[in-house]
Motif scaffolding. Structure first.
Motif, PDB file in Angstrom:
ATOM      1  N   ASP A  71       0.917  -1.154   0.171  1.00 50.56           N
ATOM      2  CA  ASP A  71      -0.015  -0.085   0.061  1.00 50.56           C
ATOM      3  C   ASP A  71       0.897   1.048  -0.102  1.00 50.56           C
ATOM      4  O   ASP A  71       1.568   1.519   0.893  1.00 50.56           O
ATOM      5  CB  ASP A  71      -0.908  -0.034   1.351  1.00 50.56           C
ATOM      6  CG  ASP A  71      -1.979   1.201   1.265  1.00 50.56           C
ATOM      7  OD1 ASP A  71      -1.899   1.993   0.172  1.00 50.56           O
ATOM      8  OD2 ASP A  71      -2.166   1.612   2.380  1.00 50.56           O
ATOM      9  N   CYS A  73       1.482   5.267  -0.131  1.00 55.63           N
ATOM     10  CA  CYS A  73       0.872   6.363   0.387  1.00 55.63           C
ATOM     11  C   CYS A  73      -0.246   5.929   1.295  1.00 55.63           C
ATOM     12  O   CYS A  73      -1.405   6.306   1.228  1.00 55.63           O
ATOM     13  CB  CYS A  73       0.221   7.493  -0.799  1.00 55.63           C
ATOM     14  SG  CYS A  73       1.424   7.887  -2.189  1.00 55.63           S
ATOM     15  N   THR A  74       0.124   5.382   2.345  1.00 55.04           N
ATOM     16  CA  THR A  74      -0.925   4.680   3.251  1.00 55.04           C
ATOM     17  C   THR A  74      -1.467   5.409   4.086  1.00 55.04           C
ATOM     18  O   THR A  74      -2.650   5.217   4.417  1.00 55.04           O
ATOM     19  CB  THR A  74       0.009   3.587   4.089  1.00 55.04           C
ATOM     20  OG1 THR A  74      -1.012   2.658   4.715  1.00 55.04           O
ATOM     21  CG2 THR A  74       0.726   4.100   5.129  1.00 55.04           C
ATOM     22  N   GLY A  77      -3.229   4.026   7.117  1.00 57.86           N
ATOM     23  CA  GLY A  77      -2.906   2.710   7.214  1.00 57.86           C
ATOM     24  C   GLY A  77      -4.190   1.651   6.872  1.00 57.86           C
ATOM     25  O   GLY A  77      -4.293   0.778   6.748  1.00 57.86           O
ATOM     26  N   ALA A  80      -3.912  -0.726   3.963  1.00 58.52           N
ATOM     27  CA  ALA A  80      -3.105  -1.955   4.252  1.00 58.52           C
ATOM     28  C   ALA A  80      -3.791  -2.766   5.186  1.00 58.52           C
ATOM     29  O   ALA A  80      -3.609  -4.006   5.119  1.00 58.52           O
ATOM     30  CB  ALA A  80      -1.839  -1.402   4.899  1.00 58.52           C
ATOM     31  N   ALA A  94       3.002  -1.202   4.188  1.00 56.61           N
ATOM     32  CA  ALA A  94       2.578   0.202   4.059  1.00 56.61           C
ATOM     33  C   ALA A  94       3.466   1.324   4.226  1.00 56.61           C
ATOM     34  O   ALA A  94       4.385   1.592   5.199  1.00 56.61           O
ATOM     35  CB  ALA A  94       1.673   0.597   5.260  1.00 56.61           C
ATOM     36  N   ASP A  96       4.675   5.373   3.625  1.00 58.73           N
ATOM     37  CA  ASP A  96       4.276   6.865   3.389  1.00 58.73           C
ATOM     38  C   ASP A  96       5.530   7.911   3.614  1.00 58.73           C
ATOM     39  O   ASP A  96       6.509   7.309   4.337  1.00 58.73           O
ATOM     40  CB  ASP A  96       3.223   7.221   4.355  1.00 58.73           C
ATOM     41  CG  ASP A  96       2.423   8.384   4.187  1.00 58.73           C
ATOM     42  OD1 ASP A  96       1.307   7.934   3.738  1.00 58.73           O
ATOM     43  OD2 ASP A  96       2.743   9.409   3.811  1.00 58.73           O
ATOM     44  N   ALA A 105      -1.009   5.530  11.542  1.00 58.50           N
ATOM     45  CA  ALA A 105      -0.877   4.107  11.073  1.00 58.50           C
ATOM     46  C   ALA A 105      -0.626   3.062  11.871  1.00 58.50           C
ATOM     47  O   ALA A 105      -1.270   1.935  12.256  1.00 58.50           O
ATOM     48  CB  ALA A 105      -0.119   3.977   9.661  1.00 58.50           C
ATOM     49  N   VAL A 120       5.325  -1.208   8.561  1.00 59.05           N
ATOM     50  CA  VAL A 120       5.307   0.197   7.934  1.00 59.05           C
ATOM     51  C   VAL A 120       6.788   0.560   7.741  1.00 59.05           C
ATOM     52  O   VAL A 120       7.472   0.095   8.370  1.00 59.05           O
ATOM     53  CB  VAL A 120       4.564   1.115   9.304  1.00 59.05           C
ATOM     54  CG1 VAL A 120       5.194   2.525   8.910  1.00 59.05           C
ATOM     55  CG2 VAL A 120       3.387   0.809   9.611  1.00 59.05           C
ATOM     56  N   SER A 139      -2.523   1.974  -4.374  1.00 59.06           N
ATOM     57  CA  SER A 139      -2.317   3.137  -3.983  1.00 59.06           C
ATOM     58  C   SER A 139      -3.370   4.323  -4.008  1.00 59.06           C
ATOM     59  O   SER A 139      -4.211   3.910  -5.335  1.00 59.06           O
ATOM     60  CB  SER A 139      -1.188   3.854  -4.802  1.00 59.06           C
ATOM     61  OG  SER A 139      -0.461   4.968  -4.399  1.00 59.06           O
TER      62      SER A 139
END
Length: 232
Positions: A71, A73-74, A77, A80, A94, A96, A105, A120, A139
């Motif tokens: 994922d 640009c989570t 979260g 994800a 995930a 970002d 997230a 993450v 995304s």
């Protein structure tokens, strides 16, 4: 009287201050899934989740349930975590660029009990992934055009600007995702990207790719699909 005063404060924040309701309550929902939200993250509202509830049929039929999901640009979260929920055997990454968003997230990942399956990573799109490959890349990136950013209602201006704006045609981030995704997809893998109302802008930016527009409840067809072989 105390409860009335508290309620009046909430109404004032929403109506006068134009604060989004999700930030006031501290939560937002995708289907049955609850997520913590605050001004560090964009409020969850992805059409990808709608497609996920049906297992992305029929597009995953040949491959079956994905074993690995990314994922990009989570934000909070949400996608994800939803992927971990709907594909219980999948390992999910995930990513970002916002470290503050990833703090939120992490809280949501803990709330949903998926810390053992959702990792993450902090960084710019594919930069922190060190050659990892996936069966499915999702995304919901920034895609708001400069012109639309200038006309956003006050509520949307309360959300992180970096999660919304994406240049003159809204395609700054989408172009980069499509350019790099092929190196991170397994054979037969899929890329799904949400682009809001920017179907025309997307087709103009990616004229040589066989974009498949997926049917959602929104008539604006906001999600496109590409196969790994399309990106080779």
């Amino acid at each position: 009287a105390d409860e009335c005063a508290q309620l009046a404060q909430v109404v004032e924040r929403r109506v006068v201050g134009r604060e989004p309701a999700a930030y006031i309550t501290g939560e937002a929902w995708l289907g049955p899934l609850r997520f913590r939200v605050d001004p560090r993250v964009i409020i969850p509202r992805s059409h990808i989740f709608e497609l996920m509830q049906d297992g992305f049929e029929p597009w995953l039929d040949d491959m079956g349930a994905p074993a690995s999901v990314l994922d990009l640009c989570t934000g909070s979260g949400c996608l994800a975590i939803a992927a971990a929920h709907y594909f219980p055997d999948a390992k999910v990454d995930a990513v970002d660029l916002s470290g503050e968003a990833l703090k939120v997230a992490q809280l949501n990942i803990a709330d949903h009990g998926v810390r053992d399956r959702v990792e993450v990573l902090h960084g710019d799109l594919f930069e922190p992934l060190a050659g990892r490959r996936y069966d499915l890349i999702l995304s919901n990136p920034p895609y708001v055009t400069d012109a639309a950013m200038a006309e956003l209602p006050e509520e949307f201006r309360r959300e992180p600007e970096m999660a919304l704006g994406a240049g003159h045609d809204g395609m700054d981030i989408v172009r980069r995702i499509v350019a790099e995704a092929g190196r991170h997809l397994n054979p037969g893998g899929l890329l799904l990207v949400e682009v809001g109302r920017n179907q025309a802008e997307t087709e103009a930016a990616l004229p040589d790719l066989p974009l498949v527009w997926l049917d959602t409840e929104s008539a604006s067809a906001p999600v496109f699909l590409l196969r790994a072989e399309d990106l080779a």
